[in-house]
Motif scaffolding. Structure first.
Motif, PDB file in Angstrom:
ATOM      1  N   GLN A  40     -20.590 -30.608 -34.717  1.00 45.75           N
ATOM      2  CA  GLN A  40     -20.836 -29.206 -34.430  1.00 45.75           C
ATOM      3  C   GLN A  40     -20.355 -28.891 -33.021  1.00 45.75           C
ATOM      4  O   GLN A  40     -20.647 -29.599 -32.077  1.00 45.75           O
ATOM      5  CB  GLN A  40     -22.315 -28.874 -34.543  1.00 45.75           C
ATOM      6  CG  GLN A  40     -22.839 -28.976 -35.943  1.00 45.75           C
ATOM      7  CD  GLN A  40     -24.303 -28.627 -36.029  1.00 45.75           C
ATOM      8  OE1 GLN A  40     -24.964 -28.475 -35.025  1.00 45.75           O
ATOM      9  NE2 GLN A  40     -24.794 -28.502 -37.223  1.00 45.75           N
ATOM     10  N   ASN A  41     -19.600 -27.811 -32.905  1.00 46.68           N
ATOM     11  CA  ASN A  41     -19.067 -27.397 -31.613  1.00 46.68           C
ATOM     12  C   ASN A  41     -19.996 -26.398 -30.951  1.00 46.68           C
ATOM     13  O   ASN A  41     -19.579 -25.340 -30.516  1.00 46.68           O
ATOM     14  CB  ASN A  41     -17.678 -26.787 -31.791  1.00 46.68           C
ATOM     15  CG  ASN A  41     -16.665 -27.811 -32.211  1.00 46.68           C
ATOM     16  OD1 ASN A  41     -16.809 -28.983 -31.890  1.00 46.68           O
ATOM     17  ND2 ASN A  41     -15.649 -27.384 -32.911  1.00 46.68           N
ATOM     18  N   LYS A  42     -21.238 -26.760 -30.885  1.00 53.51           N
ATOM     19  CA  LYS A  42     -22.213 -25.842 -30.323  1.00 53.51           C
ATOM     20  C   LYS A  42     -23.051 -26.543 -29.276  1.00 53.51           C
ATOM     21  O   LYS A  42     -23.420 -27.694 -29.430  1.00 53.51           O
ATOM     22  CB  LYS A  42     -23.135 -25.289 -31.415  1.00 53.51           C
ATOM     23  CG  LYS A  42     -22.413 -24.473 -32.458  1.00 53.51           C
ATOM     24  CD  LYS A  42     -23.369 -23.975 -33.507  1.00 53.51           C
ATOM     25  CE  LYS A  42     -22.637 -23.168 -34.557  1.00 53.51           C
ATOM     26  NZ  LYS A  42     -23.530 -22.743 -35.618  1.00 53.51           N
ATOM     27  N   ASP A  60     -19.918 -17.920 -37.309  1.00 56.13           N
ATOM     28  CA  ASP A  60     -19.744 -19.276 -37.820  1.00 56.13           C
ATOM     29  C   ASP A  60     -18.288 -19.639 -38.053  1.00 56.13           C
ATOM     30  O   ASP A  60     -17.989 -20.779 -38.391  1.00 56.13           O
ATOM     31  CB  ASP A  60     -20.524 -19.450 -39.125  1.00 56.13           C
ATOM     32  CG  ASP A  60     -22.020 -19.388 -38.899  1.00 56.13           C
ATOM     33  OD1 ASP A  60     -22.463 -19.765 -37.801  1.00 56.13           O
ATOM     34  OD2 ASP A  60     -22.741 -18.963 -39.818  1.00 56.13           O
ATOM     35  N   LYS A  61     -17.391 -18.703 -37.856  1.00 51.48           N
ATOM     36  CA  LYS A  61     -15.974 -18.983 -38.077  1.00 51.48           C
ATOM     37  C   LYS A  61     -15.448 -19.904 -36.982  1.00 51.48           C
ATOM     38  O   LYS A  61     -15.991 -19.966 -35.873  1.00 51.48           O
ATOM     39  CB  LYS A  61     -15.170 -17.685 -38.104  1.00 51.48           C
ATOM     40  CG  LYS A  61     -15.444 -16.847 -39.325  1.00 51.48           C
ATOM     41  CD  LYS A  61     -14.550 -15.647 -39.377  1.00 51.48           C
ATOM     42  CE  LYS A  61     -14.798 -14.842 -40.642  1.00 51.48           C
ATOM     43  NZ  LYS A  61     -13.990 -13.624 -40.660  1.00 51.48           N
ATOM     44  N   GLU A  62     -14.378 -20.593 -37.319  1.00 47.13           N
ATOM     45  CA  GLU A  62     -13.818 -21.576 -36.389  1.00 47.13           C
ATOM     46  C   GLU A  62     -13.244 -20.927 -35.136  1.00 47.13           C
ATOM     47  O   GLU A  62     -13.317 -21.480 -34.043  1.00 47.13           O
ATOM     48  CB  GLU A  62     -12.730 -22.380 -37.102  1.00 47.13           C
ATOM     49  CG  GLU A  62     -12.232 -23.553 -36.317  1.00 47.13           C
ATOM     50  CD  GLU A  62     -11.282 -24.397 -37.122  1.00 47.13           C
ATOM     51  OE1 GLU A  62     -10.290 -24.842 -36.532  1.00 47.13           O
ATOM     52  OE2 GLU A  62     -11.528 -24.614 -38.309  1.00 47.13           O
ATOM     53  N   ASP A  63     -12.681 -19.723 -35.261  1.00 50.70           N
ATOM     54  CA  ASP A  63     -12.064 -19.079 -34.103  1.00 50.70           C
ATOM     55  C   ASP A  63     -13.008 -18.124 -33.371  1.00 50.70           C
ATOM     56  O   ASP A  63     -12.578 -17.376 -32.500  1.00 50.70           O
ATOM     57  CB  ASP A  63     -10.797 -18.338 -34.534  1.00 50.70           C
ATOM     58  CG  ASP A  63     -11.079 -17.187 -35.483  1.00 50.70           C
ATOM     59  OD1 ASP A  63     -12.160 -17.195 -36.114  1.00 50.70           O
ATOM     60  OD2 ASP A  63     -10.227 -16.287 -35.604  1.00 50.70           O
TER      61      ASP A  63
END
Length: 147
Positions: A40-42, A60-63
């Motif tokens: 997770q990038n959070k 929640d989108k990747e960009d």
């Protein structure tokens, strides 16, 4: 003297032994189960809990561009810690090819309001029109009791 001739070819086992394959698959399953939460990038923050949150599926989108404010006042743009003074220019650089995009703010519930306000001001001075404040839905069991 008689020589006993055995037919070795008739004893060939044609069944496939799948036990090694199952072992490998279980190991891979365990590896993926352990690694997936780490992907997770959070930044970990305990967001404010509300009864009626507004759905923001674009967060929640990747960009999606997400600004996180931690309990101690740290400001993160994605996974990178940035100073509030640099936040506006970094957001402007990310939005160079995507005008009119919404920036999402994930603030810790116990973060000082001043830190959240400074981060939103920095984002707004970068030319961002829409800022989404992300929250979590409160559990139904917690709504009945008072805090």
């Amino acid at each position: 003297m008689a020589i006993a001739v055995r037919n070795e070819g008739s004893k060939v086992n044609s069944n496939i032994n799948v036990t090694p394959m199952v072992d490998v698959m279980l190991v891979l399953l365990i590896i993926f189960m352990v690694i997936t939460p780490m992907l997770q990038n959070k930044v970990q923050v305990d967001m404010a809990k509300v009864d009626n949150p507004t759905a923001m599926p674009d967060a929640d989108k990747e960009d999606a561009i997400v600004v996180a404010i931690t309990r101690d006042g740290g400001v993160f743009l994605g996974q990178d810690k940035v100073a509030v003074s640099e936040l506006g220019s970094r957001v402007r650089d990310k939005l160079a090819d995507k005008p009119g995009k919404t920036i999402f703010v994930r603030a810790d519930a116990r973060a000082q309001f001043r830190a959240v306000e400074d981060a939103i001001d920095a984002v707004r001075t970068a030319g961002v029109e829409e800022v989404g404040l992300l929250t979590q839905k409160r559990e139904s069991g917690n709504a009945a009791g008072g805090e």
